[in-house]
Scaffold this motif. Structure first.
Motif, PDB file in Angstrom:
ATOM      1  N   LEU A  11     -24.256 -12.817   7.833  1.00 21.31           N
ATOM      2  CA  LEU A  11     -23.550 -11.553   8.056  1.00 21.31           C
ATOM      3  C   LEU A  11     -24.354 -10.328   7.621  1.00 21.31           C
ATOM      4  CD1 LEU A  11     -19.947 -12.512   6.893  1.00 21.31           C
ATOM      5  CD2 LEU A  11     -20.778 -12.217   9.222  1.00 21.31           C
ATOM      6  N   LEU A  12     -25.373 -10.500   6.812  1.00 24.44           N
ATOM      7  CA  LEU A  12     -26.140  -9.369   6.279  1.00 24.44           C
ATOM      8  C   LEU A  12     -26.744  -8.471   7.363  1.00 24.44           C
ATOM      9  CD1 LEU A  12     -26.968  -8.052   3.636  1.00 24.44           C
ATOM     10  CD2 LEU A  12     -29.042  -9.438   3.680  1.00 24.44           C
ATOM     11  N   PRO A  13     -27.378  -8.978   8.420  1.00 20.29           N
ATOM     12  CA  PRO A  13     -27.917  -8.076   9.461  1.00 20.29           C
ATOM     13  C   PRO A  13     -26.829  -7.242  10.137  1.00 20.29           C
ATOM     14  CG  PRO A  13     -28.850 -10.270   9.717  1.00 20.29           C
ATOM     15  CD  PRO A  13     -27.798 -10.353   8.663  1.00 20.29           C
ATOM     16  N   PHE A  14     -25.664  -7.823  10.359  1.00 21.05           N
ATOM     17  CA  PHE A  14     -24.573  -7.074  10.973  1.00 21.05           C
ATOM     18  C   PHE A  14     -24.059  -5.970  10.052  1.00 21.05           C
ATOM     19  CE2 PHE A  14     -24.231 -11.213  13.185  1.00 21.05           C
ATOM     20  CZ  PHE A  14     -24.491 -10.755  14.470  1.00 21.05           C
ATOM     21  N   ILE A  15     -23.990  -6.259   8.777  1.00 16.24           N
ATOM     22  CA  ILE A  15     -23.533  -5.264   7.793  1.00 16.24           C
ATOM     23  C   ILE A  15     -24.524  -4.101   7.732  1.00 16.24           C
ATOM     24  CG2 ILE A  15     -23.085  -4.868   5.347  1.00 16.24           C
ATOM     25  CD1 ILE A  15     -22.032  -7.780   5.214  1.00 16.24           C
ATOM     26  N   VAL A  16     -25.819  -4.417   7.727  1.00 14.01           N
ATOM     27  CA  VAL A  16     -26.850  -3.371   7.695  1.00 14.01           C
ATOM     28  C   VAL A  16     -26.779  -2.520   8.962  1.00 14.01           C
ATOM     29  CG1 VAL A  16     -29.352  -2.960   7.710  1.00 14.01           C
ATOM     30  CG2 VAL A  16     -28.360  -4.634   6.138  1.00 14.01           C
ATOM     31  N   LEU A  17     -26.598  -3.148  10.109  1.00 11.42           N
ATOM     32  CA  LEU A  17     -26.513  -2.428  11.382  1.00 11.42           C
ATOM     33  C   LEU A  17     -25.302  -1.498  11.417  1.00 11.42           C
ATOM     34  CD1 LEU A  17     -27.697  -2.054  14.208  1.00 11.42           C
ATOM     35  CD2 LEU A  17     -26.241  -3.921  14.969  1.00 11.42           C
ATOM     36  N   ILE A  18     -24.176  -1.963  10.960  1.00 11.15           N
ATOM     37  CA  ILE A  18     -22.965  -1.135  10.924  1.00 11.15           C
ATOM     38  C   ILE A  18     -23.139   0.029   9.948  1.00 11.15           C
ATOM     39  CG2 ILE A  18     -20.522  -1.131  10.251  1.00 11.15           C
ATOM     40  CD1 ILE A  18     -20.364  -3.988  11.406  1.00 11.15           C
ATOM     41  N   GLY A  19     -23.769  -0.220   8.816  1.00 13.65           N
ATOM     42  CA  GLY A  19     -24.023   0.853   7.846  1.00 13.65           C
ATOM     43  C   GLY A  19     -24.957   1.921   8.408  1.00 13.65           C
ATOM     44  N   ALA A  20     -26.012   1.494   9.121  1.00 16.52           N
ATOM     45  CA  ALA A  20     -26.941   2.449   9.727  1.00 16.52           C
ATOM     46  C   ALA A  20     -26.235   3.279  10.794  1.00 16.52           C
ATOM     47  CB  ALA A  20     -28.133   1.706  10.315  1.00 16.52           C
ATOM     48  N   MET A  21     -25.410   2.655  11.603  1.00 14.47           N
ATOM     49  CA  MET A  21     -24.668   3.390  12.638  1.00 14.47           C
ATOM     50  C   MET A  21     -23.722   4.405  11.997  1.00 14.47           C
ATOM     51  SD  MET A  21     -23.911   0.356  15.401  1.00 14.47           S
ATOM     52  CE  MET A  21     -22.638   1.299  16.190  1.00 14.47           C
ATOM     53  N   PHE A  22     -23.089   4.039  10.910  1.00 13.84           N
ATOM     54  CA  PHE A  22     -22.182   4.939  10.215  1.00 13.84           C
ATOM     55  C   PHE A  22     -22.943   6.169   9.708  1.00 13.84           C
ATOM     56  CE2 PHE A  22     -20.404   6.323   6.110  1.00 13.84           C
ATOM     57  CZ  PHE A  22     -19.184   6.811   6.542  1.00 13.84           C
ATOM     58  N   LEU A  23     -24.114   5.946   9.087  1.00 11.46           N
ATOM     59  CA  LEU A  23     -24.889   7.070   8.558  1.00 11.46           C
ATOM     60  C   LEU A  23     -25.404   7.982   9.664  1.00 11.46           C
ATOM     61  CD1 LEU A  23     -26.928   5.310   5.719  1.00 11.46           C
ATOM     62  CD2 LEU A  23     -24.977   6.864   5.484  1.00 11.46           C
ATOM     63  N   MET A  24     -25.816   7.420  10.796  1.00 12.80           N
ATOM     64  CA  MET A  24     -26.322   8.229  11.903  1.00 12.80           C
ATOM     65  C   MET A  24     -25.215   9.070  12.526  1.00 12.80           C
ATOM     66  SD  MET A  24     -29.320   5.844  13.630  1.00 12.80           S
ATOM     67  CE  MET A  24     -28.245   5.254  14.854  1.00 12.80           C
ATOM     68  N   THR A  25     -24.042   8.488  12.720  1.00 11.97           N
ATOM     69  CA  THR A  25     -22.957   9.259  13.321  1.00 11.97           C
ATOM     70  C   THR A  25     -22.455  10.326  12.353  1.00 11.97           C
ATOM     71  OG1 THR A  25     -21.336   7.612  12.594  1.00 11.97           O
ATOM     72  CG2 THR A  25     -22.204   7.410  14.846  1.00 11.97           C
ATOM     73  N   ARG A  26     -22.490  10.043  11.076  1.00 11.43           N
ATOM     74  CA  ARG A  26     -22.072  11.032  10.068  1.00 11.43           C
ATOM     75  C   ARG A  26     -23.022  12.226  10.081  1.00 11.43           C
ATOM     76  NH1 ARG A  26     -22.305  10.205   3.683  1.00 11.43           N
ATOM     77  NH2 ARG A  26     -21.322  12.151   3.084  1.00 11.43           N
ATOM     78  N   SER A  27     -24.319  11.966  10.180  1.00  9.31           N
ATOM     79  CA  SER A  27     -25.319  13.035  10.226  1.00  9.31           C
ATOM     80  C   SER A  27     -25.151  13.879  11.490  1.00  9.31           C
ATOM     81  CB  SER A  27     -26.720  12.431  10.174  1.00  9.31           C
ATOM     82  OG  SER A  27     -27.679  13.396  10.444  1.00  9.31           O
ATOM     83  N   ALA A  28     -24.940  13.229  12.626  1.00  6.93           N
ATOM     84  CA  ALA A  28     -24.766  13.955  13.890  1.00  6.93           C
ATOM     85  C   ALA A  28     -23.492  14.794  13.861  1.00  6.93           C
ATOM     86  CB  ALA A  28     -24.726  12.977  15.057  1.00  6.93           C
ATOM     87  N   LYS A  29     -22.438  14.254  13.286  1.00  6.12           N
ATOM     88  CA  LYS A  29     -21.175  14.992  13.207  1.00  6.12           C
ATOM     89  C   LYS A  29     -21.329  16.227  12.314  1.00  6.12           C
ATOM     90  CE  LYS A  29     -17.222  12.825  13.199  1.00  6.12           C
ATOM     91  NZ  LYS A  29     -16.031  12.039  12.811  1.00  6.12           N
ATOM     92  N   LYS A  30     -22.100  16.085  11.242  1.00  5.22           N
ATOM     93  CA  LYS A  30     -22.325  17.208  10.332  1.00  5.22           C
ATOM     94  C   LYS A  30     -23.091  18.325  11.046  1.00  5.22           C
ATOM     95  CE  LYS A  30     -23.448  17.597   5.494  1.00  5.22           C
ATOM     96  NZ  LYS A  30     -24.084  16.966   4.347  1.00  5.22           N
ATOM     97  N   LYS A  31     -24.097  17.964  11.844  1.00  2.00           N
ATOM     98  CA  LYS A  31     -24.859  18.960  12.602  1.00  2.00           C
ATOM     99  C   LYS A  31     -23.979  19.657  13.636  1.00  2.00           C
ATOM    100  CE  LYS A  31     -29.416  16.913  12.087  1.00  2.00           C
ATOM    101  NZ  LYS A  31     -30.554  16.300  12.766  1.00  2.00           N
ATOM    102  N   GLN A  32     -23.099  18.903  14.295  1.00  3.79           N
ATOM    103  CA  GLN A  32     -22.186  19.486  15.277  1.00  3.79           C
ATOM    104  C   GLN A  32     -21.226  20.470  14.613  1.00  3.79           C
ATOM    105  OE1 GLN A  32     -20.315  16.117  17.138  1.00  3.79           O
ATOM    106  NE2 GLN A  32     -21.943  15.893  18.680  1.00  3.79           N
ATOM    107  N   GLN A  33     -20.740  20.142  13.421  1.00  2.88           N
ATOM    108  CA  GLN A  33     -19.844  21.046  12.713  1.00  2.88           C
ATOM    109  C   GLN A  33     -20.558  22.329  12.305  1.00  2.88           C
ATOM    110  OE1 GLN A  33     -18.366  18.647   9.488  1.00  2.88           O
ATOM    111  NE2 GLN A  33     -16.653  17.817  10.696  1.00  2.88           N
ATOM    112  N   GLN A  34     -21.820  22.215  11.869  1.00  3.94           N
ATOM    113  CA  GLN A  34     -22.581  23.410  11.503  1.00  3.94           C
ATOM    114  C   GLN A  34     -22.828  24.291  12.723  1.00  3.94           C
ATOM    115  OE1 GLN A  34     -26.084  21.762   9.670  1.00  3.94           O
ATOM    116  NE2 GLN A  34     -25.184  21.778   7.622  1.00  3.94           N
ATOM    117  N   ALA A  35     -23.134  23.688  13.878  1.00  7.36           N
ATOM    118  CA  ALA A  35     -23.361  24.455  15.106  1.00  7.36           C
ATOM    119  C   ALA A  35     -22.078  25.140  15.550  1.00  7.36           C
ATOM    120  CB  ALA A  35     -23.893  23.539  16.203  1.00  7.36           C
ATOM    121  N   ALA A  36     -20.957  24.460  15.454  1.00  5.40           N
ATOM    122  CA  ALA A  36     -19.676  25.062  15.836  1.00  5.40           C
ATOM    123  C   ALA A  36     -19.324  26.220  14.905  1.00  5.40           C
ATOM    124  CB  ALA A  36     -18.572  24.001  15.808  1.00  5.40           C
TER     125      ALA A  36
END
Length: 159
Positions: A6-31
């Motif tokens: 399960l470790l590779p899946f957990i790492v993949l989900i964590g990376a996706m979470f961090l990337m979407t969080r960063s993108a959402k933060k940039k979108q909020q700053q632009a708005a």
């Protein structure tokens, strides 16, 4: 199933979470930047056009791109709201006034010496441009250089 499976899946989900969080933060700053836009602000569109905001509506912005040229853009098409200094530097070629910062750049070197007379105008000692005997050895060196064979650039003589 073991934890190693399960470790590779957990790492993949964590990376996706961090990337979407960063993108959402940039979108909020632009708005937020687009919401703070006011008439008179200098802006750059996502296409690279510089203009001045004339009117801000809910979803659109009316831009003044030049004398008699008004353009209607979607708010999402605004890439950056520029400071007044940056906008004037880019659009009008106006540099920031250095005198306001207290820095002074002299027009000539005479102000750096503390005298009002231009360089070379000193009456204490006139400038002597005649050839001295001290220049003779330098002339001998150039003659000895001429006696040596010249190097070529690899032409047919060098082979």
């Amino acid at each position: 199933m073991s934890l190693v499976t399960l470790l590779p899946f957990i790492v993949l989900i964590g990376a996706m979470f961090l990337m979407t969080r960063s993108a959402k933060k940039k979108q909020q700053q632009a708005a937020q930047m687009r919401d703070e836009m006011q008439p008179g602000s200098g802006v750059r569109t996502i296409g690279g056009m510089y203009a001045t905001v004339k009117e801000v509506n809910e979803d659109t912005v009316l831009l003044d791109a030049g004398p008699g040229v008004d353009l209607l853009f979607a708010k999402n098409a605004i890439g950056a709201v520029l400071s007044d200094d940056e906008y004037n530097r880019i659009v009008h070629g106006v540099e920031h006034d250095l005198k306001a910062d207290g820095a002074h750049v002299p027009d000539d070197a005479s102000s750096l010496t503390g005298t009002d007379e231009p360089a070379g105008a000193s009456e204490d000692k006139p400038l002597d441009l005649t050839k001295d005997a001290a220049d003779e050895p330098a002339a001998d060196l150039t003659k000895s250089d001429e006696a040596e064979p010249k190097k070529t650039d690899g032409g047919s003589e060098a082979k």
